[in-house]
Design an enzyme around this catalytic site. Structure first.
Site, mmCIF file in Angstrom:
data_model
loop_
_atom_site.group_PDB
_atom_site.id
_atom_site.type_symbol
_atom_site.label_atom_id
_atom_site.label_comp_id
_atom_site.label_asym_id
_atom_site.label_seq_id
_atom_site.Cartn_x
_atom_site.Cartn_y
_atom_site.Cartn_z
ATOM 1 N N HIS A 1 0.883 -1.327 -0.072
ATOM 2 C CA HIS A 1 0.315 0.120 -0.053
ATOM 3 C C HIS A 1 0.666 1.282 -0.099
ATOM 4 O O HIS A 1 1.855 1.170 0.631
ATOM 5 C CB HIS A 1 -0.818 0.063 1.206
ATOM 6 C CG HIS A 1 -2.012 0.901 1.087
ATOM 7 N ND1 HIS A 1 -2.020 2.297 1.491
ATOM 8 C CD2 HIS A 1 -3.064 0.869 0.736
ATOM 9 C CE1 HIS A 1 -3.135 2.966 1.200
ATOM 10 N NE2 HIS A 1 -3.922 1.964 0.989
ATOM 11 N N ASP B 1 -8.178 -5.284 0.270
ATOM 12 C CA ASP B 1 -8.499 -6.191 -0.744
ATOM 13 C C ASP B 1 -8.084 -7.608 -0.563
ATOM 14 O O ASP B 1 -8.715 -8.382 -1.261
ATOM 15 C CB ASP B 1 -7.984 -5.763 -2.228
ATOM 16 C CG ASP B 1 -8.694 -4.180 -2.853
ATOM 17 O OD1 ASP B 1 -9.749 -4.045 -2.111
ATOM 18 O OD2 ASP B 1 -7.767 -3.246 -2.847
#
Ligand code: ACO
Length: 403
Positions: free
Chosen positions: A279, A337
């Site tokens: 991320h 996710d």
């Protein structure tokens, strides 16, 4: 605060920051992230606490207004959202113009953008009341639009919203219900859906939110701005990642091949990355992924799914990657996710709907950020600069003289 224009005028320097990795585009009071510690707060409230104790609509109120609602504010907000769930009947014709195999994100981009053709009052956004109505309309109509996109793709009749149901329940009813039979609602699945919406509600200046702000900075209609956000979210490096996680797990095929896949992801030349890992901001475990993992167990148990092979592969992949120097040293951890695709698949959503659900939930974040930008006295049109690296000035070459 550095005045870039002044700095540029005086020194000839300004910031070159591809991907905006260290440039703040705005001040904001909405969402706080500490990527090193894995902290995510909406208006100061921890995401895990909200996921456990709040509801999506209460969280929407919080994001929009800055405070949790008192009981009467909560009721009146919920009533207002319920009041706006229907779509104009003309929009049904718009749906029918799409091919049946259109991606739901393509449909949502088009339909949400088209709302601007129905609500002209939304252009009057100097008026806070008009802004509020646009916000409520968007939050209320997104589940209806997403469910219609799904129904259209499978050739089933559209289901109208039911105002006696909660936000997530109503969405599940419109998605999986059929006219002749009452939809059998599982409170566990409805709660899981609501929690997934909370986890996705906002995430400060990510690519799609920045897109919404940038589009809105020119004074564009809020529905058009949200359509721009949906378009940006669609990409696999952003909202499309949960779809990509499932695809990756299916391609890996079995638990014993997970190690090989992790090895491949470390090889830059392979062009393969572990989807759902890494991320831009979190250099620690994404706090949303923790809640998502718990929710995944609850949903699979409720559905009686034992030994789900994809979940087994996901857990093995997480275990191997988190013990691997490459991933540890680059601080690559599972993101939101990583588990959401497994939950959504188990609940019966086709992969094409995953990003559509993300867009549904993120709409409140987008519109809260849009509203904050409009109210900001320092707001001006977003206009990034560039470092020009092209040709210097040269004379035009007539066609017959070109090689
Ligand atoms: N697998 C393998 N290596 C990775 C991964 C990954 N998933 N993610 C990053 N890396 C490596 C890169 O190769 C790079 O290595 P280097 O420093 O040796 O060149 C380093 O880690 C940093 O990666 P960047 O791409 O520079 O980091 P950035 O912050 O730009 O990207 C992103 C973040 C796009 C999320 C990236 O980690 C990625 O592609 N992940 C997979 C896709 C994904 O899960 N996206 C969802 C994001 S969450 C969301 O949108 C809700």
């Amino acid at each position: 605060v550095i005045d870039i224009r002044k700095l540029y005028a005086e020194t000839g320097h300004f910031t070159y920051d591809p991907g905006f990795t260290s440039t703040a585009s705005t001040e904001s009071k909405i969402t706080y992230i500490d990527g090193d510690e894995g902290v995510l707060l909406y208006r100061g409230y921890d995401i895990a606490e909200l996921a456990e104790h709040s509801t999506f609509l209460e969280t929407c109120y919080l994001l929009l207004n800055g405070e949790l609602p008192n009981p009467s504010q909560k009721t009146s907000f919920e009533n207002s959202i319920t009041n706006h769930t229907m779509l104009h009947e003309q929009i049904h014709f718009l749906f029918r113009g799409f091919r049946r195999d259109a991606h739901p994100m393509a449909v949502m981009c088009g339909v949400v953008g088209a709302l601007s053709a129905f609500y002209h009052d939304a252009t009057d956004y100097d008026d806070p009341k008009q802004r509020m109505i646009a916000q409520h309309r968007l939050i209320a109509k997104m589940p209806t639009i997403a469910a219609m996109a799904f129904k259209y793709s499978i050739g089933q009749p559209f289901m109208y919203p039911r105002n006696d149901l909660g936000y997530a329940e109503n969405f599940l009813q419109m998605t999986f219900g059929v006219p002749a039979e009452p939809y059998k609602m599982s409170p566990v699945l409805a709660k899981a859906m609501d929690r997934i919406f909370i986890l996705h509600a906002d995430h400060e200046q990510n690519a799609s939110t920045s897109t919404v702000r940038l589009a809105g900075s020119s004074g564009a209609n809020p529905f058009a701005c949200i359509a721009a956000g949906i378009a940006c979210l669609w990409g696999p490096a952003h909202g499309g990642a949960n779809e990509a996680v499932l695809k990756m797990l299916e391609e890996i095929g079995s638990v014993d091949k997970v190690g090989e896949a992790v090895k491949k992801a470390k090889d830059k030349n392979s062009g393969f990355r572990l989807m759902g890992f890494g991320h831009r901001v979190y250099k620690n475990y994404d706090p949303r992924a923790k809640v998502m993992r718990e929710t995944c167990y609850e949903v699979l148990e409720e559905l009686g799914v034992k030994d789900e092979p994809l979940l087994k592969m996901a857990m093995e992949l997480e275990r191997i990657a988190l013990e691997d120097d490459y991933f540890v040293s680059k601080k690559l951890y599972p993101n939101v996710d990583f588990y959401s695709g497994i939950i959504l698949r188990a609940m019966g959503f086709p992969t094409a709907m995953f990003t559509a659900l993300f867009a549904l939930a993120r709409t409140v974040g987008w519109i809260s950020q849009w509203n904050e930008m409009i109210e900001d006295p320092a707001q001006k049109i977003g206009r990034p600069r560039q470092l020009y690296t092209g040709a210097t000035q040269r004379p035009y070459i007539p066609l017959d003289k070109r090689k």
